[in-house]
Scaffold this motif. Structure first.
Motif, mmCIF file in Angstrom:
data_model
loop_
_atom_site.group_PDB
_atom_site.id
_atom_site.type_symbol
_atom_site.label_atom_id
_atom_site.label_comp_id
_atom_site.label_asym_id
_atom_site.label_seq_id
_atom_site.Cartn_x
_atom_site.Cartn_y
_atom_site.Cartn_z
ATOM 1 N N ALA A 102 -4.333 -19.413 -6.363
ATOM 2 C CA ALA A 102 -5.197 -18.988 -7.464
ATOM 3 C C ALA A 102 -5.619 -17.534 -7.253
ATOM 4 O O ALA A 102 -5.956 -17.131 -6.136
ATOM 5 C CB ALA A 102 -6.422 -19.892 -7.533
ATOM 6 N N GLY A 103 -5.575 -16.752 -8.319
ATOM 7 C CA GLY A 103 -5.974 -15.353 -8.255
ATOM 8 C C GLY A 103 -4.891 -14.403 -7.796
ATOM 9 O O GLY A 103 -5.120 -13.188 -7.716
ATOM 10 N N TRP A 104 -3.716 -14.942 -7.504
ATOM 11 C CA TRP A 104 -2.608 -14.119 -6.983
ATOM 12 C C TRP A 104 -2.232 -12.992 -7.937
ATOM 13 O O TRP A 104 -2.225 -11.818 -7.565
ATOM 14 C CB TRP A 104 -1.404 -15.021 -6.734
ATOM 15 N N LEU A 105 -1.940 -13.330 -9.179
ATOM 16 C CA LEU A 105 -1.478 -12.321 -10.139
ATOM 17 C C LEU A 105 -2.568 -11.284 -10.406
ATOM 18 O O LEU A 105 -2.304 -10.081 -10.420
ATOM 19 C CB LEU A 105 -1.044 -13.011 -11.431
ATOM 20 N N GLU A 106 -3.793 -11.752 -10.606
ATOM 21 C CA GLU A 106 -4.889 -10.831 -10.903
ATOM 22 C C GLU A 106 -5.135 -9.877 -9.735
ATOM 23 O O GLU A 106 -5.380 -8.680 -9.931
ATOM 24 C CB GLU A 106 -6.152 -11.621 -11.216
ATOM 25 N N THR A 107 -5.066 -10.399 -8.506
ATOM 26 C CA THR A 107 -5.264 -9.552 -7.330
ATOM 27 C C THR A 107 -4.202 -8.463 -7.260
ATOM 28 O O THR A 107 -4.500 -7.293 -6.953
ATOM 29 C CB THR A 107 -5.213 -10.402 -6.046
ATOM 30 N N MET A 108 -2.971 -8.839 -7.545
ATOM 31 C CA MET A 108 -1.870 -7.869 -7.497
ATOM 32 C C MET A 108 -2.041 -6.766 -8.537
ATOM 33 O O MET A 108 -1.950 -5.573 -8.219
ATOM 34 C CB MET A 108 -0.528 -8.576 -7.706
ATOM 35 N N VAL A 109 -2.298 -7.139 -9.780
ATOM 36 C CA VAL A 109 -2.355 -6.102 -10.821
ATOM 37 C C VAL A 109 -3.607 -5.241 -10.683
ATOM 38 O O VAL A 109 -3.573 -4.043 -10.981
ATOM 39 C CB VAL A 109 -2.260 -6.723 -12.233
ATOM 40 N N GLU A 110 -4.717 -5.820 -10.228
ATOM 41 C CA GLU A 110 -5.923 -5.017 -10.012
ATOM 42 C C GLU A 110 -5.698 -3.999 -8.895
ATOM 43 O O GLU A 110 -6.287 -2.914 -8.897
ATOM 44 C CB GLU A 110 -7.104 -5.920 -9.673
ATOM 45 N N ALA A 111 -4.827 -4.339 -7.942
ATOM 46 C CA ALA A 111 -4.541 -3.416 -6.843
ATOM 47 C C ALA A 111 -3.876 -2.138 -7.338
ATOM 48 O O ALA A 111 -4.009 -1.083 -6.718
ATOM 49 C CB ALA A 111 -3.644 -4.093 -5.805
ATOM 50 N N THR A 158 6.163 -9.351 -4.074
ATOM 51 C CA THR A 158 6.188 -7.894 -4.114
ATOM 52 C C THR A 158 6.109 -7.418 -5.558
ATOM 53 O O THR A 158 6.888 -7.858 -6.399
ATOM 54 C CB THR A 158 7.477 -7.354 -3.472
ATOM 55 N N LEU A 159 5.167 -6.533 -5.842
ATOM 56 C CA LEU A 159 4.993 -5.947 -7.166
ATOM 57 C C LEU A 159 5.618 -4.557 -7.172
ATOM 58 O O LEU A 159 5.225 -3.694 -6.380
ATOM 59 C CB LEU A 159 3.504 -5.864 -7.513
ATOM 60 N N VAL A 160 6.589 -4.343 -8.059
ATOM 61 C CA VAL A 160 7.393 -3.118 -8.026
ATOM 62 C C VAL A 160 7.339 -2.414 -9.377
ATOM 63 O O VAL A 160 7.559 -3.036 -10.423
ATOM 64 C CB VAL A 160 8.864 -3.432 -7.681
ATOM 65 N N GLU A 161 7.068 -1.123 -9.345
ATOM 66 C CA GLU A 161 7.111 -0.331 -10.569
ATOM 67 C C GLU A 161 8.568 -0.207 -11.026
ATOM 68 O O GLU A 161 9.456 0.107 -10.218
ATOM 69 C CB GLU A 161 6.499 1.049 -10.328
ATOM 70 N N THR A 162 8.833 -0.459 -12.296
ATOM 71 C CA THR A 162 10.225 -0.517 -12.751
ATOM 72 C C THR A 162 10.921 0.836 -12.741
ATOM 73 O O THR A 162 12.151 0.895 -12.829
ATOM 74 C CB THR A 162 10.318 -1.122 -14.161
ATOM 75 N N ALA A 208 -3.412 -11.170 -1.992
ATOM 76 C CA ALA A 208 -2.499 -11.713 -3.010
ATOM 77 C C ALA A 208 -1.585 -12.703 -2.295
ATOM 78 O O ALA A 208 -0.582 -12.337 -1.698
ATOM 79 C CB ALA A 208 -1.693 -10.601 -3.664
ATOM 80 N N LEU A 209 -1.934 -13.986 -2.343
ATOM 81 C CA LEU A 209 -1.305 -14.989 -1.486
ATOM 82 C C LEU A 209 -0.327 -15.890 -2.230
ATOM 83 O O LEU A 209 -0.619 -16.379 -3.334
ATOM 84 C CB LEU A 209 -2.383 -15.867 -0.845
#
Length: 316
Positions: A102-111, A158-162, A208-209
Motif C-alpha cells: 500500500a502506498g507504493w505508487l504514490e510514494t514513487m511519484v511523489e519522490a 524502478t520508475l524511469v523517465e521515458t 516504495a515497497l
C-alpha cells in the motif's frame, strides 16, 4: 504526470493476476494519470484474459502487448518504448512475481517532486517459503537513506523517465536493454549503469515497497551458490563493456583469487563456531561458500563460460 505501470510476464497468469490486483489497489494522486501495460514475452496471448478481466473488475486502463522475441531485456525494452511512443512521462516497472505494498505508487511519484531524477529505485522485500533453512535467509535491513544517489539499479520496482528511451536527436538518451543478454541475467544492471554513465540521476526510494515470493526451487544450497557464481560472471562482463576486455580480465583474476582465498579462510571460524552454535556455524559456512562461488564465477569469465538460466520460465 502521465504514468505507465509496466509488468513483463510469460506464462505465469496466477502471479500476474495477483500483481495486477496489488497495482490496481494503489492510491493515485490527482495530478497523476496512471495506466498499465502488460507485456507478454511470448508469441501467443497466454495472459490476455487476465489483463482484460482485471481491467473490467477495477476500471483501470490495461494495455496488453506481445513481445515475441524471447528474453527479459526485450520485454522490458518493449515496456519502455511503448510508454515513450504513447506519450507517457514515466514508466514504473514491477515484476509479475511481485506484490506492491500500500502506498507504493504514490510514494514513487511523489519522490519525483522531492528528488528530481531520471530513475527512482524502490526497495524489494523477499518472502521465503517456510521450509527454507533459517541460515540461508538473509537479513533484510535498509542500509541507505532515502535520496541516496546510486550508480546502478535493477529492473524491478524502478520508475524511469521515458526520455531515457527517446532517440538522442529528439532530446533523449537513446538507450535500450541489451538483447545479447536475453537469458543470462544482468541486463537490467547493465542498462541502468549506462543510464548513469550517460548523465542520468538514479536515487534510492526505500519506502516504495514491493514484495517478492521466493520460489521453493531457489531455496537449495546448489541454486544459491550457482546464482552467486553466475552473478560474478555477469559483473565481469559488465566491466568488459565499460572498460574493455583487458581491464575486465585483470579485475576478474584479482577478484576471483581474492574471494576464493577469503572464503577459504572464513571456513575456519565457521567450523569452530559450529560446536557452540550450529545455526551460526551454518550461516558462516554459507557465507564462506558464497564467497568462493563468487570467486569461481569471476575466474569462469576468463574461460568464456556463461550460463543461460532464464531460457526457461522459473516459478510459474
Amino acid at each position: 504526470m502521465k504514468l505507465c505501470v509496466a509488468i513483463c510476464t510469460r506464462e505465469r497468469p496466477k502471479m500476474l493476476r495477483a500483481c495486477l490486483a496489488s497495482v490496481c489497489a494503489q492510491s493515485v494522486p490527482d495530478w497523476v494519470q496512471a495506466e498499465i501495460v502488460v507485456v507478454e514475452n511470448h508469441d501467443r496471448e497466454t495472459s490476455r484474459h487476465v489483463a482484460e478481466e482485471v481491467a473490467a473488475e477495477t476500471g483501470w486502463a490495461i494495455h496488453y502487448v506481445l513481445e515475441p522475441e524471447l528474453g527479459i531485456p526485450f520485454a522490458r525494452d518493449r515496456c519502455g518504448t511503448f510508454a515513450e511512443n504513447a506519450g507517457f512521462d514515466r514508466v514504473l516497472y514491477i515484476d509479475d512475481d511481485e506484490i506492491a505494498h500500500a502506498g507504493w505508487l504514490e510514494t514513487m511519484v511523489e519522490a519525483t517532486r522531492a528528488l528530481p531524477a531520471e530513475v527512482h529505485y524502490g526497495r524489494v522485500l523477499y518472502t521465503w517459503p517456510p521450509e527454507t533453512p533459517s541460515w540461508m535467509v538473509p537479513e533484510q535491513v535498509n542500509k541507505r537513506p532515502s535520496g541516496t544517489v546510486l550508480t546502478k539499479a535493477e529492473g524491478h520496482n524502478t520508475l524511469v523517465e521515458t526520455k531515457v528511451f527517446r532517440a538522442r536527436e529528439a532530446g533523449g538518451f537513446g538507450l535500450h536493454f541489451d538483447g545479447s543478454m536475453r537469458f543470462t541475467g544482468g541486463s537490467d544492471t547493465d542498462f541502468f549503469t549506462r543510464v548513469h554513465d550517460a548523465g542520468g540521476r538514479i536515487v534510492w526510494i526505500p519506502d516504495a515497497l514491493v514484495e517478492e515470493l521466493v520460489p521453493v526451487n531457489r531455496t537449495t544450497l546448489r541454486w544459491q551458490l550457482n546464482r552467486t557464481f553466475r552473478v560474478a560472471g555477469n559483473i565481469s562482463r559488465l566491466h568488459e563493456k565499460r572498460a574493455g576486455k583487458r581491464k575486465a580480465a585483470l579485475r576478474s583474476l584479482l577478484k576471483g583469487l581474492g574471494r576464493i582465498v577469503g572464503g577459504t579462510v572464513l571456513f575456519l571460524p565457521a567450523a569452530a563456531s559450529f560446536a557452540v552454535s550450529p545455526e551460526g556455524g551454518r550461516r558462516r559456512a554459507f557465507k564462506a561458500a558464497k564467497q568462493i562461488a563468487s570467486g569461481l564465477g569471476s575466474l569462469a569469465y576468463l574461460a568464456g563460460h556463461q550460463q543461460q538460466p532464464y531460457a526457461k520460465v522459473d516459478g510459474g
